[in-house]
Design a protein around this motif. Structure first.
Motif: not given
Length: 426
Positions: A78-80, A201-204, A213-215
């Motif tokens: 969702d955050a992506l 799709g692609v993140p916005a 996000q992982l880092a």
């Protein structure tokens, strides 16, 4: 190795790509100190996004699939803010084009496959049967299936040469980065399942948001950039500047070629190459977020990214991404073909060309879907070359390597407690 810098109690992860970050996050959240060493100037490995003249340019054409099971486990999807593409494609021939859409996602195009003229009624029935089977069967059944070339698999199902050449070959060329359909049929079925189940799709804000996000889940200072590792052992690494860093264990999470240079046990697979061209257009030449597949092979595929993610452009112009198999530097034939596909390229600006020589490991049969991540006690490896060559495979291999580290360290610790004063090694 003698320690000259670092924390000897930390697990060292060499490489801050998707696999390395997934591994590091898993180790950190299990309570271990972790240090990630990355040779480049940013995290992500092959999954990075540059900003050029206000446009977000992913390093090569990449997409995110919301159906990847490991992505759903380890990422905040969702955050992506994933901006979806249409669930289907436009197949562009030499002069004509056909639309093929998933009927349960696009009801007004429910008959598009039948009306496209790319194959017979039997071909459409075969494709529906393959799709239904891959959707219904558990992944374990697909992984355990017979392994042969994808073209052999499609013919065995009864698909005609016309359907293979007009639809499956051009579509899969953009996914597998090869036109001969020599990729493992087991890999094909797993990928086909994910396309049918998920949203593409692609993140916005670009594909680079995924590794970022992982880092961000690692503690401050855990990732060191510009640190090129030239030698590894079970108890530490040596950097290009001569510095040695000791650790409790070492995980090599680099690209396959670099991993093979550091670890003699690694067999480096052949790598598929692709080149992506980015153009800025005054306005969208398509006005819908759907991938155009080139059946002629002049290009592999093209997409107006800003029709899906307007955030990829800072000034309202359209961003067109086009990929070609192999390494290419001449933009002129690409633009000519784009003019035939879109009708015109008048006023277009060539923004950048991204030749990616090692974009994807080849996966011909027999292809083991799980390669060992534990080389010996204290030394491990992960990356999409240890699983399926995909973002899903990279994330899974990172988890597997982290679990192997945790298992070995727990066993080693238990051995120390059982025999005080005596080191226990496996």
């Amino acid at each position: 190795m003698d320690n000259s810098r670092g924390t000897p109690d930390a697990v060292i992860v060499v490489g801050a790509g998707m696999a390395g970050l997934a591994c590091a996050v898993r180790l950190h959240e299990a309570g271990l100190a972790v240090r990630v060493l990355e040779a480049a100037d940013g995290v992500g490995g092959r999954v990075r996004t540059d900003v050029v003249d206000g446009f977000r340019l992913d390093r090569g054409y990449q997409v995110f699939n919301t159906a990847y099971p490991e992505a759903r486990r380890v990422l905040d999807i969702d955050a992506l803010d994933v901006r979806p593409f249409a669930s289907g494609m436009i197949v562009q021939g030499a002069t004509a084009r056909a639309r093929v859409m998933l009927p349960w996602r696009h009801r007004r195009h429910a008959l598009s496959g039948l009306l496209a003229g790319l194959g017979t009624l039997r071909d459409n029935a075969v494709l529906a049967a393959i799709t239904t089977r891959d959707l219904v069967l558990p992944g374990s059944r697909l992984r355990a299936g017979r392994d042969r070339r994808t073209d052999e698999e499609l013919r065995a199902w009864g698909m005609s040469a016309k359907m293979i050449d007009c639809l499956m070959r051009p579509f899969l060329a953009g996914v597998l980065l090869e036109r001969d359909l020599e990729t493992s049929s087991r890999v094909f079925h797993l990928l086909w399942r994910s396309f049918a189940r998920g949203t593409i799709g692609v993140p916005a804000l670009g594909m680079g948001r995924i590794p970022r996000q992982l880092a961000d889940r690692l503690p401050p200072g855990a990732v060191t950039l510009g640190a090129r590792v030239t030698e590894v052992a079970a108890d530490g690494v040596r950097l290009a500047d001569g510095t040695t860093i000791d650790g409790r264990a070492v995980v090599v999470a680099t690209d396959p070629g670099s991993a093979g240079g550091l670890l003699s046990e690694i067999e480096v697979p052949p790598m598929r190459a692709v080149t992506t061209f980015y153009h800025a257009a005054p306005r969208s030449p398509l006005h819908e977020p759907v991938q155009v597949i080139d059946a002629t092979g002049a290009v592999t595929d093209t997409l107006v990214l800003t029709d899906a993610a307007p955030e990829y452009s800072a000034d309202g112009r359209a961003l067109v991404s086009t990929s070609v198999l192999g390494l290419a530097t001449d933009e002129r034939p690409v633009r000519r073909r784009l003019g035939e596909i879109y009708g015109t390229t008048s006023g277009w600006e060539h923004l950048a060309t991204y030749p990616i020589p090692a974009a994807l490991p080849a996966m011909p049969p027999p292809h083991p879907l799980r390669k060992p991540v534990r080389l010996r006690s204290g030394l491990y490896v992960c990356g999409d070359h240890r699983d399926t060559a995909s973002l899903q495979g990279a994330l899974v291999s990172g988890r597997r390597a982290a679990q192997a580290v945790l298992t070995d360290l727990a066993s080693h610790h238990a051995g120390h407690r059982a025999t005080p004063g005596r080191a226990t090694r496996r």
